[in-house]
Design a protein around this motif. Structure first.
Motif, PDB file in Angstrom:
ATOM      1  N   HIS A 466      67.557  24.518  44.357  1.00  0.00           N
ATOM      2  CA  HIS A 466      67.772  25.839  43.624  1.00  0.00           C
ATOM      3  C   HIS A 466      69.108  26.123  43.099  1.00  0.00           C
ATOM      4  O   HIS A 466      70.022  25.958  43.990  1.00  0.00           O
ATOM      5  N   SER A 467      69.104  26.419  41.784  1.00  0.00           N
ATOM      6  CA  SER A 467      70.647  27.046  41.512  1.00  0.00           C
ATOM      7  C   SER A 467      70.702  28.271  41.909  1.00  0.00           C
ATOM      8  O   SER A 467      69.830  29.106  42.494  1.00  0.00           O
ATOM      9  N   PRO A 468      71.843  28.777  41.732  1.00  0.00           N
ATOM     10  CA  PRO A 468      72.161  30.251  42.313  1.00  0.00           C
ATOM     11  C   PRO A 468      71.082  31.406  41.564  1.00  0.00           C
ATOM     12  O   PRO A 468      70.674  32.024  42.294  1.00  0.00           O
ATOM     13  N   ALA A 469      70.991  31.087  40.401  1.00  0.00           N
ATOM     14  CA  ALA A 469      69.911  31.960  39.541  1.00  0.00           C
ATOM     15  C   ALA A 469      68.466  31.693  40.209  1.00  0.00           C
ATOM     16  O   ALA A 469      67.635  32.691  40.547  1.00  0.00           O
ATOM     17  N   GLY A 470      67.884  30.698  40.543  1.00  0.00           N
ATOM     18  CA  GLY A 470      66.736  30.054  41.335  1.00  0.00           C
ATOM     19  C   GLY A 470      66.617  30.947  42.444  1.00  0.00           C
ATOM     20  O   GLY A 470      65.483  31.371  43.017  1.00  0.00           O
ATOM     21  N   MET A 471      67.803  30.864  43.137  1.00  0.00           N
ATOM     22  CA  MET A 471      67.737  31.102  44.631  1.00  0.00           C
ATOM     23  C   MET A 471      67.568  32.974  44.667  1.00  0.00           C
ATOM     24  O   MET A 471      66.741  33.363  45.423  1.00  0.00           O
ATOM     25  N   LEU A 472      68.256  33.526  43.633  1.00  0.00           N
ATOM     26  CA  LEU A 472      68.178  34.777  43.441  1.00  0.00           C
ATOM     27  C   LEU A 472      66.843  35.375  42.994  1.00  0.00           C
ATOM     28  O   LEU A 472      66.027  36.336  43.700  1.00  0.00           O
ATOM     29  N   ARG A 473      65.998  34.633  42.057  1.00  0.00           N
ATOM     30  CA  ARG A 473      64.905  34.915  41.578  1.00  0.00           C
ATOM     31  C   ARG A 473      63.820  34.588  42.441  1.00  0.00           C
ATOM     32  O   ARG A 473      62.773  35.460  42.831  1.00  0.00           O
ATOM     33  N   ARG A 474      63.769  33.612  43.184  1.00  0.00           N
ATOM     34  CA  ARG A 474      62.515  33.044  44.016  1.00  0.00           C
ATOM     35  C   ARG A 474      62.766  33.359  45.572  1.00  0.00           C
ATOM     36  O   ARG A 474      61.564  33.282  46.295  1.00  0.00           O
ATOM     37  N   VAL A 475      63.874  33.556  46.144  1.00  0.00           N
ATOM     38  CA  VAL A 475      64.118  34.008  47.474  1.00  0.00           C
ATOM     39  C   VAL A 475      64.716  35.265  47.677  1.00  0.00           C
ATOM     40  O   VAL A 475      63.948  35.937  48.593  1.00  0.00           O
ATOM     41  N   HIS A 476      65.585  35.546  47.267  1.00  0.00           N
ATOM     42  CA  HIS A 476      66.176  37.085  47.481  1.00  0.00           C
ATOM     43  C   HIS A 476      65.317  37.955  46.837  1.00  0.00           C
ATOM     44  O   HIS A 476      65.000  39.162  47.871  1.00  0.00           O
ATOM     45  N   LEU A 477      65.216  38.042  45.792  1.00  0.00           N
ATOM     46  CA  LEU A 477      64.453  39.454  45.208  1.00  0.00           C
ATOM     47  C   LEU A 477      63.148  39.721  45.825  1.00  0.00           C
ATOM     48  O   LEU A 477      62.894  40.839  45.932  1.00  0.00           O
ATOM     49  N   PRO A 478      62.396  38.857  45.920  1.00  0.00           N
ATOM     50  CA  PRO A 478      61.135  38.978  46.531  1.00  0.00           C
ATOM     51  C   PRO A 478      61.207  39.363  47.894  1.00  0.00           C
ATOM     52  O   PRO A 478      60.637  40.475  48.246  1.00  0.00           O
ATOM     53  N   ILE A 479      62.278  39.263  48.783  1.00  0.00           N
ATOM     54  CA  ILE A 479      62.587  39.698  49.959  1.00  0.00           C
ATOM     55  C   ILE A 479      63.144  41.059  49.998  1.00  0.00           C
ATOM     56  O   ILE A 479      62.826  41.927  50.685  1.00  0.00           O
TER      57      ILE A 479
END
Length: 560
Positions: A466-479
């Protein structure tokens, strides 16, 4: 092999570009928060000394004295009420304690200027209280003395009633986290409950109490609606008067610089206080202090002490505003009021989305690239919470008005076309002011949730490609969805209540509920002002209840 290497290099290149974009977006948002303060300083220094000398000879000392006295009264009142109420509902049991836990925070939904409108109608000479007093005694208008509500003490009382929940909420959270060990040790050594509170519990909660008091102070120096309506000259009213009534931008900028310096001093004190705070012996849940059951006169005294702030700060004003609204003849569902409501919702919704998006960029940038630059960006972004709306308005209007005028001059000279004011007086510049003012609230809500995500989750996400944007979109924001929604709600409600920046910067013929309430009250049409005021209060209840629910989840066992 070559294709796999090329793919990895391609992903690395995209990841680097995304990281660069994230860094740029975060730094631009932080720069936008810093711009008004720099612009105010430059405009004030370019104004010359003549304006400063004139202000010093006329109104400066009056502004200073009134502002300091107002701050002192509000600080004393909010500290006493907030700390006492927090101790009672956390450490004792008495009738209705569960209800008071939430009810004591409800006055925070009221803007102080709305409370001022309600009590002026109630306590002024033609109001219900003095009319009943004359009817009962037969006195004439000059036969008795009655406290003047439209005064500096009156403004301090209004601000105290709506701002003490800052101290109450932080002090209650601190008391809930305290261990029973030291308190019981003090009791075993012969201290009375009051002595143990004064010598043990109060010092441990002092950082939280000081933090709440400083928040109340910053809201006090930022207030315009209350002091303006009560005709109390302060720095906040002076900025508005200099800008509009006197058309003196230099004077407005220099007053704004003075208020900015005081606000930043308060912010530094708060940061120093928070930096010195240490949490010792919080203990496990079983070690929390068991609330003491009050008996006899003490239990009803606790009901009275907790009930008065709720009665005066929420219940009575709601009843007064409802009574005023019913007889006002204002149609909340009419086209005019629907327009005010639409404008308020557009501004609040747009500002909330822009502010929270910027806060996410800054908070996430600090997480993925920890270092001096990201820390500085986060600290700069938080400055706005200590800066009054009037100061931010002046700081944005000065540079953008200069830009608009310069662009218009160039276009006239070269093409014979006038561009007018492209940015000054636009919705987007007002949204930028809201972003600067409320960025700290959004960033705090986001950061509090982000701290719950362990760093190993980031490492796993990056390992999976995951790129930083992917990590933000798929991991951080849902949590972090609850934290993001909380930030959106807080900024939304704060914008609905905001008055000074809206008055100065709103586009022509683009009024909000807050502006309409202020205009009607300034024209002494208090019945009409009650209608938009009630809508603002109703919206303001949402984050208050949300905060109370969060605190209620951490309450100590057996607290009522």
């Amino acid at each position: 092999m070559a294709q796999g290497t090329a793919a990895r290099l391609g992903r690395a290149g995209r990841s680097g570009r995304i990281a660069t974009g994230l860094r740029l977006a975060a730094l631009l948002a932080a720069a936008a928060c810093l711009l008004p303060m720099l612009a105010v300083a430059v405009a004030a220094l370019m104004g010359g000394t003549d304006t400063v000398a004139h202000l010093a000879q006329t109104v400066l000392w009056r502004y200073t004295g009134n502002t300091l006295l107002l701050v002192a009264l509000v600080a004393a009142g909010t500290t006493a009420i907030g700390t006492g109420a927090a101790w009672l509902v956390t450490m004792t049991r008495f009738p209705g304690v569960r209800l008071f836990e939430v009810a004591l925070a409800l006055p925070l939904a009221f803007p102080a200027y709305v409370l001022a409108y309600a009590y002026t109608d109630f306590l002024d000479h033609p109001g219900a209280v003095q009319t009943a007093l004359r009817a009962l005694t037969g006195w004439g208008p000059r036969d008795y003395w009655f406290p003047e509500v439209r005064s500096l003490p009156g403004a301090a009382a209004m601000l105290t009633l709506v701002l003490y929940p800052y101290v109450y909420l932080l002090a209650r959270a601190a008391f809930l986290q305290q261990s029973a060990t030291t308190y019981l040790a003090a009791r075993a050594l012969g201290q009375t409950p009051w002595g143990a509170f004064r010598r043990v519990s109060l010092p441990l909660a002092r950082p939280a109490i000081a933090g709440g008091t400083l928040l109340a102070i910053m809201e006090t120096i930022a207030d315009y609606g209350t002091v303006s309506y009560f005709a109390v000259p302060t720095f906040a009213t002076g900025i508005y008067t200099s800008w509009f009534s006197m058309a003196d931008r230099a004077a407005a900028a220099q007053l704004a610089l003075g208020l900015l310096a005081f606000a930043l001093l308060i912010a530094m004190l708060e940061r120093m206080q928070r930096g010195r705070a240490r949490h010792h012996m919080t203990g496990s849940r079983q070690e929390r202090i068991e609330p003491a059951a009050l008996t006899g006169a003490a239990r009803w005294g606790a009901v009275l002490l907790c009930g008065l702030p709720v009665l005066l700060g929420f219940a009575l004003p709601v009843v007064l505003l409802l009574g005023m609204a019913i007889g006002s003849g204002q149609d909340l569902l009419g086209p005019r009021y629907l327009g005010f409501l639409r404008n308020s919702l557009i501004l609040a919704g747009t500002a909330a989305a822009v502010t929270v998006t910027a806060a996410v960029m800054i908070g996430f940038y600090r997480r993925v690239e920890p270092g001096r630059l990201s820390r500085a960006a986060a600290q700069v972004a938080r400055i706005g919470y200590a800066v009054p709306g009037g100061v931010i308005a002046v700081g944005l209007l000065v540079p953008f008005a200069a830009f608009d005028n310069a662009l218009d001059a160039v276009m006239r000279a070269r093409f014979g076309v006038s561009t007018g004011l492209l940015l000054t007086g636009s919705i987007w510049l007002l949204v930028m002011a809201y972003m600067v003012r409320f960025m700290a609230a959004a960033l705090s809500a986001y950061d509090s949730g982000q701290e719950t995500i362990h760093s190993t989750m980031d490492a796993v996400a990056r390992t999976l490609g995951h790129s930083p944007a992917g990590m933000l979109r798929r991991v951080h924001l849902p949590i972090l969805r609850p934290s993001v929604l909380t930030a959106l709600l807080i900024v939304f409600v704060d914008v609905m209540k905001e008055l000074p920046a809206t008055l100065i910067m709103r586009p022509f013929n683009f009024d909000t509920l807050a502006v309409q309430a202020h205009r009607l009250a300034a024209d002494e049409r208090l019945d009409g002002a009650a209608v938009p005021s009630l809508v603002i209060v109703a919206v303001g209840l949402l984050p208050v209840i949300l905060v109370c629910r969060g605190l209620g989840a951490r309450r100590s066992p057996g607290a009522g």
